[in-house]
Motif scaffolding. Structure first.
Motif, PDB file in Angstrom:
ATOM      1  N   LYS A 114      84.720  90.461  51.395  1.00 38.27           N
ATOM      2  CA  LYS A 114      83.568  91.354  51.581  1.00 38.27           C
ATOM      3  C   LYS A 114      83.182  91.459  53.056  1.00 38.27           C
ATOM      4  N   VAL A 115      83.182  90.300  53.731  1.00 40.84           N
ATOM      5  CA  VAL A 115      82.822  90.311  55.159  1.00 40.84           C
ATOM      6  C   VAL A 115      83.808  91.184  55.933  1.00 40.84           C
ATOM      7  N   GLY A 116      85.098  90.952  55.694  1.00 44.95           N
ATOM      8  CA  GLY A 116      86.128  91.726  56.402  1.00 44.95           C
ATOM      9  C   GLY A 116      85.995  93.212  56.137  1.00 44.95           C
ATOM     10  N   PHE A 117      85.781  93.572  54.878  1.00 42.23           N
ATOM     11  CA  PHE A 117      85.731  94.995  54.523  1.00 42.23           C
ATOM     12  C   PHE A 117      84.463  95.655  55.071  1.00 42.23           C
ATOM     13  N   ALA A 118      83.350  94.949  55.000  1.00 42.21           N
ATOM     14  CA  ALA A 118      82.097  95.520  55.536  1.00 42.21           C
ATOM     15  C   ALA A 118      82.256  95.807  57.023  1.00 42.21           C
ATOM     16  N   LEU A 119      82.825  94.846  57.756  1.00 42.60           N
ATOM     17  CA  LEU A 119      82.979  95.037  59.203  1.00 42.60           C
ATOM     18  C   LEU A 119      83.921  96.202  59.511  1.00 42.60           C
ATOM     19  N   GLN A 120      85.039  96.233  58.774  1.00 39.29           N
ATOM     20  CA  GLN A 120      85.987  97.353  58.964  1.00 39.29           C
ATOM     21  C   GLN A 120      85.325  98.690  58.675  1.00 39.29           C
ATOM     22  N   SER A 121      84.355  98.684  57.765  1.00 39.19           N
ATOM     23  CA  SER A 121      83.702  99.930  57.346  1.00 39.19           C
ATOM     24  C   SER A 121      82.551 100.319  58.268  1.00 39.19           C
ATOM     25  N   MET A 149      82.791  78.095  57.306  1.00 36.08           N
ATOM     26  CA  MET A 149      83.086  79.001  58.421  1.00 36.08           C
ATOM     27  C   MET A 149      84.577  79.368  58.403  1.00 36.08           C
ATOM     28  N   ALA A 150      85.420  78.381  58.244  1.00 30.55           N
ATOM     29  CA  ALA A 150      86.864  78.638  58.265  1.00 30.55           C
ATOM     30  C   ALA A 150      87.237  79.586  57.136  1.00 30.55           C
ATOM     31  N   ALA A 151      86.649  79.363  55.952  1.00 33.82           N
ATOM     32  CA  ALA A 151      86.978  80.198  54.791  1.00 33.82           C
ATOM     33  C   ALA A 151      86.471  81.622  54.988  1.00 33.82           C
ATOM     34  N   LEU A 152      85.305  81.742  55.577  1.00 34.23           N
ATOM     35  CA  LEU A 152      84.719  83.085  55.767  1.00 34.23           C
ATOM     36  C   LEU A 152      85.617  83.994  56.574  1.00 34.23           C
ATOM     37  N   PHE A 153      86.301  83.397  57.551  1.00 34.57           N
ATOM     38  CA  PHE A 153      87.037  84.250  58.486  1.00 34.57           C
ATOM     39  C   PHE A 153      88.548  84.061  58.383  1.00 34.57           C
ATOM     40  N   LYS A 154      88.997  83.498  57.251  1.00 34.47           N
ATOM     41  CA  LYS A 154      90.428  83.234  57.106  1.00 34.47           C
ATOM     42  C   LYS A 154      91.161  84.387  56.430  1.00 34.47           C
ATOM     43  N   THR A 155      90.593  84.875  55.340  1.00 35.03           N
ATOM     44  CA  THR A 155      91.308  85.888  54.550  1.00 35.03           C
ATOM     45  C   THR A 155      91.514  87.168  55.340  1.00 35.03           C
ATOM     46  N   GLU A 156      90.490  87.521  56.100  1.00 36.22           N
ATOM     47  CA  GLU A 156      90.558  88.756  56.888  1.00 36.22           C
ATOM     48  C   GLU A 156      90.360  88.376  58.353  1.00 36.22           C
ATOM     49  N   PRO A 157      91.424  87.938  59.037  1.00 40.54           N
ATOM     50  CA  PRO A 157      91.229  87.519  60.429  1.00 40.54           C
ATOM     51  C   PRO A 157      90.586  88.653  61.237  1.00 40.54           C
ATOM     52  N   LEU A 158      89.619  88.281  62.049  1.00 42.29           N
ATOM     53  CA  LEU A 158      88.831  89.304  62.739  1.00 42.29           C
ATOM     54  C   LEU A 158      89.342  89.541  64.143  1.00 42.29           C
ATOM     55  N   GLU A 159      89.259  90.780  64.562  1.00 37.72           N
ATOM     56  CA  GLU A 159      89.437  91.100  65.977  1.00 37.72           C
ATOM     57  C   GLU A 159      88.296  90.413  66.720  1.00 37.72           C
ATOM     58  N   LEU A 160      88.555  89.985  67.937  1.00 36.81           N
ATOM     59  CA  LEU A 160      87.481  89.346  68.704  1.00 36.81           C
ATOM     60  C   LEU A 160      86.265  90.259  68.836  1.00 36.81           C
ATOM     61  N   SER A 161      86.530  91.564  68.979  1.00 40.78           N
ATOM     62  CA  SER A 161      85.421  92.511  69.176  1.00 40.78           C
ATOM     63  C   SER A 161      84.510  92.582  67.940  1.00 40.78           C
ATOM     64  N   ALA A 162      85.048  92.224  66.764  1.00 43.58           N
ATOM     65  CA  ALA A 162      84.238  92.299  65.537  1.00 43.58           C
ATOM     66  C   ALA A 162      83.068  91.326  65.584  1.00 43.58           C
ATOM     67  N   TRP A 163      83.214  90.277  66.390  1.00 49.35           N
ATOM     68  CA  TRP A 163      82.169  89.244  66.423  1.00 49.35           C
ATOM     69  C   TRP A 163      80.832  89.757  66.919  1.00 49.35           C
ATOM     70  N   SER A 164      80.851  90.857  67.686  1.00 49.75           N
ATOM     71  CA  SER A 164      79.559  91.378  68.153  1.00 49.75           C
ATOM     72  C   SER A 164      78.759  91.965  67.000  1.00 49.75           C
ATOM     73  N   ASN A 165      79.406  92.154  65.850  1.00 45.67           N
ATOM     74  CA  ASN A 165      78.712  92.728  64.688  1.00 45.67           C
ATOM     75  C   ASN A 165      78.401  91.690  63.615  1.00 45.67           C
ATOM     76  N   ILE A 166      78.482  90.419  63.997  1.00 48.13           N
ATOM     77  CA  ILE A 166      78.209  89.347  63.031  1.00 48.13           C
ATOM     78  C   ILE A 166      77.061  88.466  63.534  1.00 48.13           C
ATOM     79  N   VAL A 167      76.163  88.155  62.633  1.00 48.16           N
ATOM     80  CA  VAL A 167      75.160  87.120  62.876  1.00 48.16           C
ATOM     81  C   VAL A 167      75.429  86.035  61.844  1.00 48.16           C
ATOM     82  N   ILE A 168      75.451  84.790  62.278  1.00 47.83           N
ATOM     83  CA  ILE A 168      75.638  83.674  61.335  1.00 47.83           C
ATOM     84  C   ILE A 168      74.259  83.155  60.931  1.00 47.83           C
ATOM     85  N   ALA A 169      74.035  83.072  59.632  1.00 45.80           N
ATOM     86  CA  ALA A 169      72.761  82.513  59.147  1.00 45.80           C
ATOM     87  C   ALA A 169      73.034  81.134  58.555  1.00 45.80           C
TER      88      ALA A 169
END
Ligand SMILES: O=C[C@H](O)COP(=O)(O)O
Length: 254
Positions: A114-121, A149-169
């Protein structure tokens, strides 16, 4: 916080409100004083009210959905897509909240998709993690959070630039809705560890720039001390986001 990271306050309304109470809450938000240049504010109504809130809310406050699925459309009864969120004016999604994990049984793998797809979208993500009381008491807090954290970003490895669109709660499960807040020192310790994890596993720049916010019984009385901590960049607020106290919390660092 004095880091160059913009303070971020999210209000998670969860499954609360009706047209009347939500109208009154929007009025409070529209009348409340805060500096949008200093603090980013996002509120997350139940999905059926997202369009209504977005249309009536001042433009300095943006809207999040509380969940969205990892597909644009299709036979997924009960779900909504990031594309639908954007279509009704929501630009953020809260994903991986402990209630989604623990009440609805969402797995790390599903949340990661879901995280990967939301960011891509093009939807920005408030990604939630947190340990249970038994983990904290067993001294396993860091281990559990690093695994999440590792699981959140493992299935859909993120481009570094995607991190500007993530806030960790960071939301310790034992502090959510219980009135038991993590102390500023407890929260700071974890936020610092999470930043170190980002530096080691993503990049030093991402670690320095990513906002890590705290959630769990934040209120008008405890927000200022929490906001003073170096690695606490804001809050994800549940119960208190339904009250005028939310304006005090938005202004916690000013
Ligand atoms: O998303 C918000 C958190 O679950 C915190 O909720 P709370 O402020 O009611 O403890």
């Amino acid at each position: 916080m004095a880091s160059g990271r913009k303070f971020f306050v999210g209000g998670n309304w969860k499954m609360n409100g009706d047209r009347d109470s939500i109208g009154a809450l929007v009025q409070v938000l529209n009348d409340g004083e805060f500096n949008p240049a200093e603090t980013e504010v996002v509120v997350s109504p139940p999905m059926v009210y997202v369009g209504l809130v977005q249309q009536s809310l001042r433009p300095e406050i943006t809207v999040a959905v509380q969940n969205c699925y990892a597909a644009a459309k299709g036979a997924f009864t009960g779900e909504i897509s990031p594309q639908m969120a954007l279509d009704v004016g929501a630009t953020w999604a809260i994903l991986g909240h402990s209630e989604r994990r623990n009440v609805f049984g969402e797995s790390d793998e599903l949340i990661a998709r879901k995280v990967g797809f939301a960011l891509q979208s093009g939807v920005k993500v408030i990604a939630c993690i947190g340990e249970q009381l038994e983990h904290r008491e067993a001294g396993q807090t860091a281990e559990v959070l690093y695994a999440q954290m590792a699981a959140l970003f493992k299935t859909e490895p993120l481009e570094l630039s995607a991190w500007s669109n993530i806030v960790i709660a960071y939301e310790p499960v034992w502090a959510i809705g219980t009135g038991k807040t993590a102390t500023p020192e407890q929260a700071q310790e974890v936020h610092h560890q999470l930043r170190e994890w980002l530096a080691a596993n993503v990049s030093v720049q991402v670690a320095a720039e990513t906002r890590i916010i705290y959630g769990g019984s934040v209120n008008a009385n405890n927000c200022r001390e929490l906001a003073k901590q170096a690695d606490i960049d804001g809050f994800l607020v549940g119960g208190a986001s339904l009250k005028p106290d939310f304006i005090t919390i938005i202004n916690a660092q000013s």
